[in-house]
Design a protein around this motif. Sequence first.
Motif, mmCIF file in Angstrom:
data_model
loop_
_atom_site.group_PDB
_atom_site.id
_atom_site.type_symbol
_atom_site.label_atom_id
_atom_site.label_comp_id
_atom_site.label_asym_id
_atom_site.label_seq_id
_atom_site.Cartn_x
_atom_site.Cartn_y
_atom_site.Cartn_z
ATOM 1 N N TYR A 326 0.830 -1.205 0.000
ATOM 2 C CA TYR A 326 0.000 0.000 0.000
ATOM 3 C C TYR A 326 0.867 1.258 0.000
ATOM 4 O O TYR A 326 0.738 2.123 -0.870
ATOM 5 C CB TYR A 326 -0.938 -0.028 1.210
ATOM 6 C CG TYR A 326 -1.539 1.299 1.587
ATOM 7 C CD1 TYR A 326 -2.597 1.840 0.867
ATOM 8 C CD2 TYR A 326 -1.042 2.017 2.672
ATOM 9 C CE1 TYR A 326 -3.150 3.061 1.220
ATOM 10 C CE2 TYR A 326 -1.592 3.233 3.037
ATOM 11 C CZ TYR A 326 -2.639 3.749 2.311
ATOM 12 O OH TYR A 326 -3.179 4.962 2.668
ATOM 13 N N GLN A 327 1.758 1.365 0.978
ATOM 14 C CA GLN A 327 2.622 2.537 1.075
ATOM 15 C C GLN A 327 3.516 2.656 -0.154
ATOM 16 O O GLN A 327 3.735 3.750 -0.685
ATOM 17 C CB GLN A 327 3.473 2.450 2.342
ATOM 18 C CG GLN A 327 2.696 2.549 3.646
ATOM 19 C CD GLN A 327 2.315 3.982 3.970
ATOM 20 O OE1 GLN A 327 2.734 4.909 3.284
ATOM 21 N NE2 GLN A 327 1.508 4.157 5.004
ATOM 22 N N GLU A 328 4.049 1.526 -0.606
ATOM 23 C CA GLU A 328 4.958 1.529 -1.749
ATOM 24 C C GLU A 328 4.276 2.089 -3.005
ATOM 25 O O GLU A 328 4.845 2.916 -3.727
ATOM 26 C CB GLU A 328 5.443 0.097 -2.007
ATOM 27 C CG GLU A 328 6.373 -0.039 -3.207
ATOM 28 C CD GLU A 328 6.717 -1.493 -3.490
ATOM 29 O OE1 GLU A 328 7.553 -1.722 -4.383
ATOM 30 O OE2 GLU A 328 6.134 -2.389 -2.832
ATOM 31 N N GLN A 329 3.042 1.664 -3.253
ATOM 32 C CA GLN A 329 2.339 2.101 -4.457
ATOM 33 C C GLN A 329 2.033 3.594 -4.423
ATOM 34 O O GLN A 329 2.262 4.310 -5.412
ATOM 35 C CB GLN A 329 1.037 1.302 -4.614
ATOM 36 C CG GLN A 329 0.235 1.710 -5.840
ATOM 37 C CD GLN A 329 -0.980 0.825 -6.050
ATOM 38 O OE1 GLN A 329 -1.085 0.117 -7.037
ATOM 39 N NE2 GLN A 329 -1.906 0.862 -5.105
ATOM 40 N N LEU A 330 1.538 4.086 -3.292
ATOM 41 C CA LEU A 330 1.198 5.508 -3.208
ATOM 42 C C LEU A 330 2.440 6.383 -3.234
ATOM 43 O O LEU A 330 2.435 7.470 -3.841
ATOM 44 C CB LEU A 330 0.384 5.774 -1.942
ATOM 45 C CG LEU A 330 -0.992 5.116 -1.875
ATOM 46 C CD1 LEU A 330 -1.786 5.643 -0.688
ATOM 47 C CD2 LEU A 330 -1.787 5.347 -3.166
ATOM 48 N N ALA A 331 3.502 5.935 -2.586
ATOM 49 C CA ALA A 331 4.751 6.699 -2.606
ATOM 50 C C ALA A 331 5.309 6.778 -4.024
ATOM 51 O O ALA A 331 5.881 7.796 -4.435
ATOM 52 C CB ALA A 331 5.767 6.059 -1.663
ATOM 53 N N GLU A 332 5.143 5.707 -4.777
ATOM 54 C CA GLU A 332 5.609 5.657 -6.164
ATOM 55 C C GLU A 332 4.932 6.732 -7.003
ATOM 56 O O GLU A 332 5.569 7.396 -7.825
ATOM 57 C CB GLU A 332 5.299 4.267 -6.723
ATOM 58 C CG GLU A 332 6.153 3.837 -7.880
ATOM 59 C CD GLU A 332 5.959 2.353 -8.156
ATOM 60 O OE1 GLU A 332 6.940 1.706 -8.554
ATOM 61 O OE2 GLU A 332 4.822 1.840 -7.957
ATOM 62 N N LEU A 333 3.649 6.919 -6.773
ATOM 63 C CA LEU A 333 2.905 7.945 -7.507
ATOM 64 C C LEU A 333 3.282 9.346 -7.033
ATOM 65 O O LEU A 333 3.483 10.265 -7.835
ATOM 66 C CB LEU A 333 1.399 7.725 -7.315
ATOM 67 C CG LEU A 333 0.801 6.462 -7.934
ATOM 68 C CD1 LEU A 333 -0.636 6.267 -7.465
ATOM 69 C CD2 LEU A 333 0.837 6.532 -9.463
ATOM 70 N N ALA A 334 3.358 9.514 -5.708
ATOM 71 C CA ALA A 334 3.583 10.847 -5.146
ATOM 72 C C ALA A 334 4.998 11.364 -5.442
ATOM 73 O O ALA A 334 5.192 12.574 -5.605
ATOM 74 C CB ALA A 334 3.331 10.819 -3.640
ATOM 75 N N ARG A 335 5.985 10.464 -5.513
ATOM 76 C CA ARG A 335 7.383 10.890 -5.661
ATOM 77 C C ARG A 335 7.878 10.834 -7.098
ATOM 78 O O ARG A 335 9.070 11.061 -7.355
ATOM 79 C CB ARG A 335 8.276 9.999 -4.790
ATOM 80 C CG ARG A 335 7.977 10.127 -3.298
ATOM 81 C CD ARG A 335 8.750 9.088 -2.505
ATOM 82 N NE ARG A 335 8.380 9.086 -1.093
ATOM 83 C CZ ARG A 335 8.774 8.173 -0.220
ATOM 84 N NH1 ARG A 335 9.541 7.165 -0.620
ATOM 85 N NH2 ARG A 335 8.392 8.247 1.037
ATOM 86 N N SER A 336 7.004 10.532 -8.010
ATOM 87 C CA SER A 336 7.429 10.424 -9.410
ATOM 88 C C SER A 336 7.985 11.751 -9.924
ATOM 89 O O SER A 336 7.561 12.840 -9.527
ATOM 90 C CB SER A 336 6.242 9.988 -10.276
ATOM 91 O OG SER A 336 6.575 10.035 -11.648
ATOM 92 N N ASP A 337 8.956 11.634 -10.829
ATOM 93 C CA ASP A 337 9.519 12.824 -11.479
ATOM 94 C C ASP A 337 8.567 13.395 -12.522
ATOM 95 O O ASP A 337 8.772 14.524 -12.999
ATOM 96 C CB ASP A 337 10.855 12.472 -12.146
ATOM 97 C CG ASP A 337 11.921 12.079 -11.130
ATOM 98 O OD1 ASP A 337 11.838 12.561 -9.981
ATOM 99 O OD2 ASP A 337 12.821 11.286 -11.481
ATOM 100 N N HIS A 338 7.549 12.635 -12.871
ATOM 101 C CA HIS A 338 6.590 13.079 -13.878
ATOM 102 C C HIS A 338 5.368 13.724 -13.217
ATOM 103 O O HIS A 338 5.072 13.462 -12.050
ATOM 104 C CB HIS A 338 6.149 11.891 -14.744
ATOM 105 C CG HIS A 338 7.269 11.282 -15.524
ATOM 106 N ND1 HIS A 338 7.530 11.617 -16.825
ATOM 107 C CD2 HIS A 338 8.202 10.354 -15.172
ATOM 108 C CE1 HIS A 338 8.577 10.921 -17.252
ATOM 109 N NE2 HIS A 338 9.000 10.145 -16.267
ATOM 110 N N ASN A 339 4.697 14.545 -13.966
ATOM 111 C CA ASN A 339 3.508 15.236 -13.454
ATOM 112 C C ASN A 339 2.296 14.301 -13.557
ATOM 113 O O ASN A 339 1.560 14.316 -14.542
ATOM 114 C CB ASN A 339 3.261 16.517 -14.240
ATOM 115 C CG ASN A 339 2.030 17.268 -13.730
ATOM 116 O OD1 ASN A 339 1.629 17.116 -12.574
ATOM 117 N ND2 ASN A 339 1.430 18.071 -14.599
#
Length: 437
Positions: A326-339
């Motif tokens: 859960y945390q891994e997936q949301l962090a992946e979205l929030a910290r992405s270099d893309h908009n």
Amino acid sequence: MKVKRFFAQSMAEALKQVSHEMGPDAVILSNRRVDGGVEIVMALDYDENMARQRLGDRAVEATNGSRLAEMQAEQHRRLEEELNRSRSRIREVREKRAGSGASGGVASSLSFETADFPASRPSDEALAKPFAGSESGAGGYADELASMRAEISSLRDLVSGKAATATPTGNSAVQQRLAERLQEFGLGAELAGSLSRRHRAGRLEDGWKQSLKMLATGVRTGREDWLDAGGIYALVGPTGSGKTTTIGKLAARYVLEHGPDSLALVTTDRYRVAAHEQLFVFGRILNVPVRVVDESHSLDDILDELSDRHLVLIDTAGLTSADRGYQEQLAELARSDHNIRTHLVVSATSQPRIMKSVWHCYKMANLAGCIMTKIDEALTLGEALGFVMETSLPVAWYTDGQKIPEDLQRAEAIPLVRLGVERLKAVQSTQTVAEGA
């Protein structure tokens, strides 16, 4: 704790009034500009714990002392307006009775009408005394006077802090019925009460129309069409909310309008067996590439490869805070270099508490808005509309059926509220038929 409002042409003049009447220990709860000058709300012997107790459940919205003080001041303004409105109603009744030749007992005894606000609450006997001996001949006035007497008593309890909760029980009959109607529409009790209290006078239908307009104003919607604007959009939400099906509808609509060459689909669901199958089916039918985020391919790596695509739609796993990843997936979205513009997918058939719980689970992904699904399956729409109003999430799209891509609509506030009214009428019509059977 004593709370009082002051009005003056300037802040300096208002503070002079405060110093004269309340002394140097008074605390400013709020200040704002109003027509003709400024208004400040002051408190003497301010107690934060007492303020939270008087605000009841609403106190959880106060994240700091400043916000708590503002909410306390707003509650005071509202109660004062309620009390003044009740006083005006009594004056009107008194004038009607005086004009019809009734005895002057009512006119001569309402000394508490002009008391300073807030004042100590008179006894129930004192409140009842102005009407003693006159109600027996008052005909249609008796019930109205009794109702207003109870209303003022309740409001004065609230203002003086003697009531147990912050919600006045002395609302007018029209306001009470309006609140009930808004709850039938599907709104929660607190939001329905807040909207109904803003209707000060007039017919129920006028209040109903006014409340619907306020609801439409409070429902925010997305300003751009994803299919034309392009970009990267991720859909998050619990299992069964309709994320993958909604992506299929968006993808099919895009291919029909722009062709498949500038579209790509991505899934981050690497946690469930056969989780990608439905998305791959959409990809094969539409001739659109589908990429999977896994241990060998990070989300940013895949998005880098798809940088030439006009529109990228990201499907995610329906995980809760208790699930692995859960945390891994949301962090992946929030910290992405893309908009990445992440949108919460909310089923209109969910209970309000579940909607709120889902929002709390996913808001760390920097939500840009939401999509409402299963509109066609919901009995009423007030629950979903109340949710987006309270969370301020703009609604980008809503789905109203299983057909791809027909049952996908751009969200607009007024049509959504109108659809909610139509749904309420259908429910009421069904109930009427059932009762007559």
